[in-house]
Design a protein around this motif. Structure first.
Motif, short mmCIF file in Angstrom:
data_model
loop_
_atom_site.label_atom_id
_atom_site.label_comp_id
_atom_site.label_asym_id
_atom_site.label_seq_id
_atom_site.Cartn_x
_atom_site.Cartn_y
_atom_site.Cartn_z
N TYR A 1 -7.40 0.70 0.40
CA TYR A 1 -6.89 0.96 1.75
C TYR A 1 -7.93 1.72 2.58
O TYR A 1 -8.11 1.44 3.78
CB TYR A 1 -5.60 1.76 1.67
CG TYR A 1 -4.98 2.07 3.00
CD1 TYR A 1 -4.41 1.06 3.78
CD2 TYR A 1 -4.96 3.37 3.50
CE1 TYR A 1 -3.83 1.33 5.00
CE2 TYR A 1 -4.38 3.66 4.72
CZ TYR A 1 -3.82 2.64 5.46
OH TYR A 1 -3.26 2.91 6.68
N ARG B 1 1.99 2.67 -4.63
CA ARG B 1 0.71 3.38 -4.61
C ARG B 1 0.11 3.51 -6.00
O ARG B 1 0.80 3.81 -6.97
CB ARG B 1 0.89 4.78 -4.02
CG ARG B 1 1.27 4.82 -2.55
CD ARG B 1 1.20 6.23 -2.03
NE ARG B 1 1.60 6.32 -0.63
CZ ARG B 1 1.52 7.43 0.07
NH1 ARG B 1 1.07 8.54 -0.50
NH2 ARG B 1 1.90 7.45 1.34
N THR B 2 -1.20 3.28 -6.06
CA THR B 2 -2.01 3.56 -7.25
C THR B 2 -3.33 4.16 -6.78
O THR B 2 -3.63 4.20 -5.59
CB THR B 2 -2.30 2.28 -8.05
OG1 THR B 2 -3.10 1.40 -7.26
CG2 THR B 2 -1.01 1.58 -8.46
N SER C 1 -5.31 1.37 -5.18
CA SER C 1 -4.77 0.88 -3.90
C SER C 1 -5.18 1.81 -2.76
O SER C 1 -5.47 1.34 -1.66
CB SER C 1 -3.25 0.78 -3.97
OG SER C 1 -2.64 2.06 -4.04
N GLU C 2 -5.23 3.10 -3.02
CA GLU C 2 -5.65 4.05 -1.98
C GLU C 2 -7.12 3.86 -1.65
O GLU C 2 -7.53 3.97 -0.48
CB GLU C 2 -5.39 5.48 -2.44
CG GLU C 2 -3.92 5.84 -2.54
CD GLU C 2 -3.20 5.66 -1.21
OE1 GLU C 2 -3.68 6.21 -0.21
OE2 GLU C 2 -2.16 4.98 -1.19
N PHE D 1 0.82 -1.20 0.00
CA PHE D 1 0.00 0.00 0.00
C PHE D 1 0.87 1.26 0.00
O PHE D 1 0.51 2.26 -0.63
CB PHE D 1 -0.93 0.02 1.21
CG PHE D 1 -2.17 -0.81 1.04
CD1 PHE D 1 -3.00 -0.65 -0.05
CD2 PHE D 1 -2.51 -1.77 1.99
CE1 PHE D 1 -4.14 -1.41 -0.22
CE2 PHE D 1 -3.65 -2.54 1.84
CZ PHE D 1 -4.47 -2.37 0.74
#
Length: 272
Positions: free
Chosen positions: A105, A97-98, A101-102, A93
């Motif tokens: 999360y 980061r993408t 992914s955020e 994470f």
């Protein structure tokens, strides 16, 4: 008296009161384990001579050894797999980061707001479908993916210098090598703090094992302590205190052995 002296005296007074409030319950348990149940009910708080008698009654009447083995096995396996899974997730994470992914999360963090009691029925149905009810695996699996540990590891990974990772990649190191050979050895304190948290959470787990563990030989120490307080006739408080004393010893030992690393891990240390 000067203003500074008054503030210092007030601070020490508050600390003494806080220390007494923290230590007294443990002393009360110790005193209760060394006296008879009648003496405990009468409010006796001094150390007595009945410690061995209470321990004999505890081990003679209840399956303490089996409960200890079950709790230790579940806690250790949970710690190992939980640290591995959550640290890998947190590292991904933070360092890869993408946009998606955020968002994922954020959904994980929202899951922290859902009380566990709301998830018990679907979780039990899932374990029943997998034929894992009344097994240690059913207790371990839900504890591996700890949202708090993912959050904790990610916050600590923020402090890990990206320059070190980039230098390792330039030298030809792969992501797996970087994580296990560079990141993990330099974040021992963080892993120690997470290990203490995971161990204590698993050791104190009561509600889910109560639901999913159905046979006496599978019970953990928390369930055994609950049984001691739920006698049909007269509760032997001295035996109960002896059981509680045994139950808190592993946590106490783990914390004091890893206390320094625990404090360093909470302050975000990335040094081994």
């Amino acid at each position: 008296m000067t203003h500074r002296t008054i503030r210092k005296a007030a601070s020490y007074t508050i600390l003494i009161i806080a220390a007494f409030v923290s230590i007294f319950p443990f002393y009360w348990i110790l005193a209760g384990a060394t006296n008879t149940s009648n003496e405990l009910a009468q409010g006796k708080l001094t150390i007595g001579p009945y410690f061995l008698v209470n321990m004999w009654n505890l081990f003679h009447k209840y399956k303490v050894v089996e409960a200890l083995v079950n709790s230790i096995k579940i806690a250790l396996i949970t710690v190992v797999f939980s640290l591995l899974a959550t640290s890998l997730a947190a590292y991904g994470f933070e360092k890869f980061r993408t946009k998606w992914s955020e968002r994922i999360y954020s959904i994980y963090l929202l899951a922290m707001m859902i009380p566990f009691s709301a998830m018990m029925i679907p979780l039990f149905k899932m374990m029943a479908a997998l034929k894992l009810v009344n097994t240690s695996t059913a207790v371990i699996l839900p504890a591996i993916s700890s949202v708090f540990l993912i959050f904790f590891f990610r916050q600590n990974f923020k402090a890990f210098p990206d320059d070190v990772l980039e230098a390792a990649k330039i030298d030809g190191a792969g992501d797996t090598y970087i994580f296990f050979k560079i990141v993990m050895p330099n974040m021992k304190s963080t892993y120690a703090a997470a290990a203490i948290y995971a161990f204590m959470t698993s050791w104190n787990n009561y509600l889910w094992p109560l639901v999913v563990l159905q046979s006496p030989e599978k019970k953990t120490m928390t369930l055994l302590i609950s049984d001691l307080a739920a006698e049909y006739y007269v509760v032997d408080y001295s035996v109960q205190m002896a059981g509680i004393l045994i139950a808190i010893l592993p946590m106490t030992i783990v914390f004091f052995v890893m206390q320094k690393s625990f404090v360093e891990g909470l302050t975000g240390s990335v040094k081994g």
